[in-house]
Write a protein that holds these residues in place. Structure first.
Motif, mmCIF file in Angstrom:
data_model
loop_
_atom_site.group_PDB
_atom_site.id
_atom_site.type_symbol
_atom_site.label_atom_id
_atom_site.label_comp_id
_atom_site.label_asym_id
_atom_site.label_seq_id
_atom_site.Cartn_x
_atom_site.Cartn_y
_atom_site.Cartn_z
ATOM 1 N N PHE A 37 0.857 -1.173 0.000
ATOM 2 C CA PHE A 37 0.000 0.000 0.000
ATOM 3 C C PHE A 37 0.900 1.233 0.000
ATOM 4 C CE2 PHE A 37 -4.331 -1.540 0.921
ATOM 5 C CZ PHE A 37 -4.053 -2.875 1.123
ATOM 6 N N ARG A 38 0.295 2.381 -0.286
ATOM 7 C CA ARG A 38 1.051 3.627 -0.191
ATOM 8 C C ARG A 38 0.149 4.731 0.326
ATOM 9 N NH1 ARG A 38 2.012 4.915 -6.668
ATOM 10 N NH2 ARG A 38 -0.163 5.454 -7.166
ATOM 11 N N GLN A 39 0.795 5.735 0.900
ATOM 12 C CA GLN A 39 0.060 6.899 1.394
ATOM 13 C C GLN A 39 0.868 8.146 1.100
ATOM 14 O OE1 GLN A 39 -1.146 6.774 5.529
ATOM 15 N NE2 GLN A 39 -2.796 8.214 5.122
ATOM 16 N N ALA A 40 0.271 9.026 0.327
ATOM 17 C CA ALA A 40 0.882 10.310 0.004
ATOM 18 C C ALA A 40 0.416 11.348 1.020
ATOM 19 C CB ALA A 40 0.495 10.727 -1.402
ATOM 20 N N PRO A 41 1.178 12.428 1.213
ATOM 21 C CA PRO A 41 0.786 13.460 2.178
ATOM 22 C C PRO A 41 -0.595 13.996 1.873
ATOM 23 C CG PRO A 41 3.033 13.806 1.445
ATOM 24 C CD PRO A 41 2.475 12.709 0.590
ATOM 25 N N GLY A 42 -1.436 14.031 2.889
ATOM 26 C CA GLY A 42 -2.771 14.584 2.740
ATOM 27 C C GLY A 42 -3.755 13.686 2.021
ATOM 28 N N LYS A 43 -3.327 12.463 1.707
ATOM 29 C CA LYS A 43 -4.211 11.545 0.997
ATOM 30 C C LYS A 43 -4.419 10.279 1.818
ATOM 31 C CE LYS A 43 -3.174 13.050 -3.701
ATOM 32 N NZ LYS A 43 -2.833 12.608 -5.079
ATOM 33 N N GLU A 44 -5.447 9.547 1.453
ATOM 34 C CA GLU A 44 -5.730 8.284 2.133
ATOM 35 C C GLU A 44 -4.778 7.204 1.630
ATOM 36 O OE1 GLU A 44 -10.078 8.991 3.738
ATOM 37 O OE2 GLU A 44 -9.635 7.081 2.795
ATOM 38 N N ARG A 45 -4.585 6.218 2.475
ATOM 39 C CA ARG A 45 -3.801 5.065 2.077
ATOM 40 C C ARG A 45 -4.489 4.363 0.913
ATOM 41 N NH1 ARG A 45 -3.592 0.953 6.752
ATOM 42 N NH2 ARG A 45 -5.770 0.716 6.085
ATOM 43 N N GLU A 46 -3.705 3.899 -0.060
ATOM 44 C CA GLU A 46 -4.292 3.213 -1.200
ATOM 45 C C GLU A 46 -3.553 1.916 -1.516
ATOM 46 O OE1 GLU A 46 -4.125 5.293 -4.914
ATOM 47 O OE2 GLU A 46 -1.978 5.729 -4.758
ATOM 48 N N PHE A 47 -4.312 0.992 -2.028
ATOM 49 C CA PHE A 47 -3.783 -0.300 -2.436
ATOM 50 C C PHE A 47 -2.882 -0.129 -3.652
ATOM 51 C CE2 PHE A 47 -3.599 -4.719 -3.327
ATOM 52 C CZ PHE A 47 -3.837 -4.894 -4.690
ATOM 53 N N VAL A 48 -1.775 -0.874 -3.678
ATOM 54 C CA VAL A 48 -0.865 -0.833 -4.815
ATOM 55 C C VAL A 48 -0.823 -2.194 -5.513
ATOM 56 C CG1 VAL A 48 1.528 -0.509 -5.541
ATOM 57 C CG2 VAL A 48 0.556 0.964 -3.767
ATOM 58 N N ALA A 49 -0.520 -3.239 -4.733
ATOM 59 C CA ALA A 49 -0.377 -4.568 -5.330
ATOM 60 C C ALA A 49 -0.472 -5.617 -4.244
ATOM 61 C CB ALA A 49 0.955 -4.699 -6.068
ATOM 62 N N ALA A 50 -0.784 -6.853 -4.653
ATOM 63 C CA ALA A 50 -0.819 -7.970 -3.716
ATOM 64 C C ALA A 50 -0.406 -9.248 -4.430
ATOM 65 C CB ALA A 50 -2.203 -8.123 -3.096
ATOM 66 N N ILE A 51 0.016 -10.216 -3.621
ATOM 67 C CA ILE A 51 0.474 -11.493 -4.180
ATOM 68 C C ILE A 51 0.025 -12.611 -3.262
ATOM 69 C CG2 ILE A 51 2.725 -11.320 -3.017
ATOM 70 C CD1 ILE A 51 3.948 -12.570 -5.600
ATOM 71 N N SER A 52 -0.347 -13.733 -3.859
ATOM 72 C CA SER A 52 -0.818 -14.877 -3.086
ATOM 73 C C SER A 52 0.337 -15.542 -2.347
ATOM 74 C CB SER A 52 -1.485 -15.889 -4.010
ATOM 75 O OG SER A 52 -0.549 -16.382 -4.963
ATOM 76 N N ARG A 53 0.001 -16.357 -1.372
ATOM 77 C CA ARG A 53 1.016 -16.987 -0.535
ATOM 78 C C ARG A 53 1.985 -17.838 -1.342
ATOM 79 N NH1 ARG A 53 -3.225 -18.724 3.514
ATOM 80 N NH2 ARG A 53 -3.878 -16.654 2.808
ATOM 81 N N GLY A 54 1.528 -18.447 -2.400
ATOM 82 C CA GLY A 54 2.417 -19.249 -3.239
ATOM 83 C C GLY A 54 3.109 -18.453 -4.331
ATOM 84 N N GLY A 55 2.666 -17.221 -4.518
ATOM 85 C CA GLY A 55 3.276 -16.353 -5.521
ATOM 86 C C GLY A 55 2.675 -16.472 -6.905
#
Length: 124
Positions: A37-55
């Motif tokens: 996830f990422r959060q820029a100044p003055g903004k809400e946290r946002e999803f970037v990427a995800a990966i499953s447990r096995g990849g």
């Protein structure tokens, strides 16, 4: 519980690249999904990427699709985020997070443990 420690952030010019790393310890790494996830100044946290447990399965926010790549190495207890073609709007603190139950990846409330974050700054 899981301890997560991010590294690899920094200052880069627009168009440049960075690789973020996240080291995990505690619970067996291959038993849970991981997200960035990422959060820029003055903004809400946002999803970037995800990966499953096995990849084998990944997901990306539309804003980073084709530019960022998430990967993991279960033997090293590491998850990575390769950032390319960076833009000033990618400037943010980037966090890795562990999702024990594999719930909705894009929802930050689905994640059980968070790292402290690493700053990425993209200059124009």
């Amino acid at each position: 519980q899981v301890l997560l420690v991010e590294s690899g952030g920094g200052l880069v010019q627009a168009g440049g690249s960075l690789r973020l790393s996240c080291a995990a310890s505690g619970r067996t790494f291959s038993t849970y999904d991981m997200g960035w996830f990422r959060q820029a100044p003055g903004k809400e946290r946002e999803f970037v990427a995800a990966i499953s447990r096995g990849g084998g399965v990944t997901s990306y926010a539309d804003s980073v699709k084709g530019r960022f790549t998430i990967s993991r190495d279960n033997a090293k207890n590491m998850v990575y985020l390769q950032l390319t073609s960076l833009k000033p709007e990618d400037t943010a603190v980037y966090y890795c997070a562990a999702n024990f139950l594999g719930r909705a990846w894009a929802n930050g409330n689905s994640y059980d443990s968070w790292g402290q974050g690493t700053q990425v700054t993209v200059s124009s």
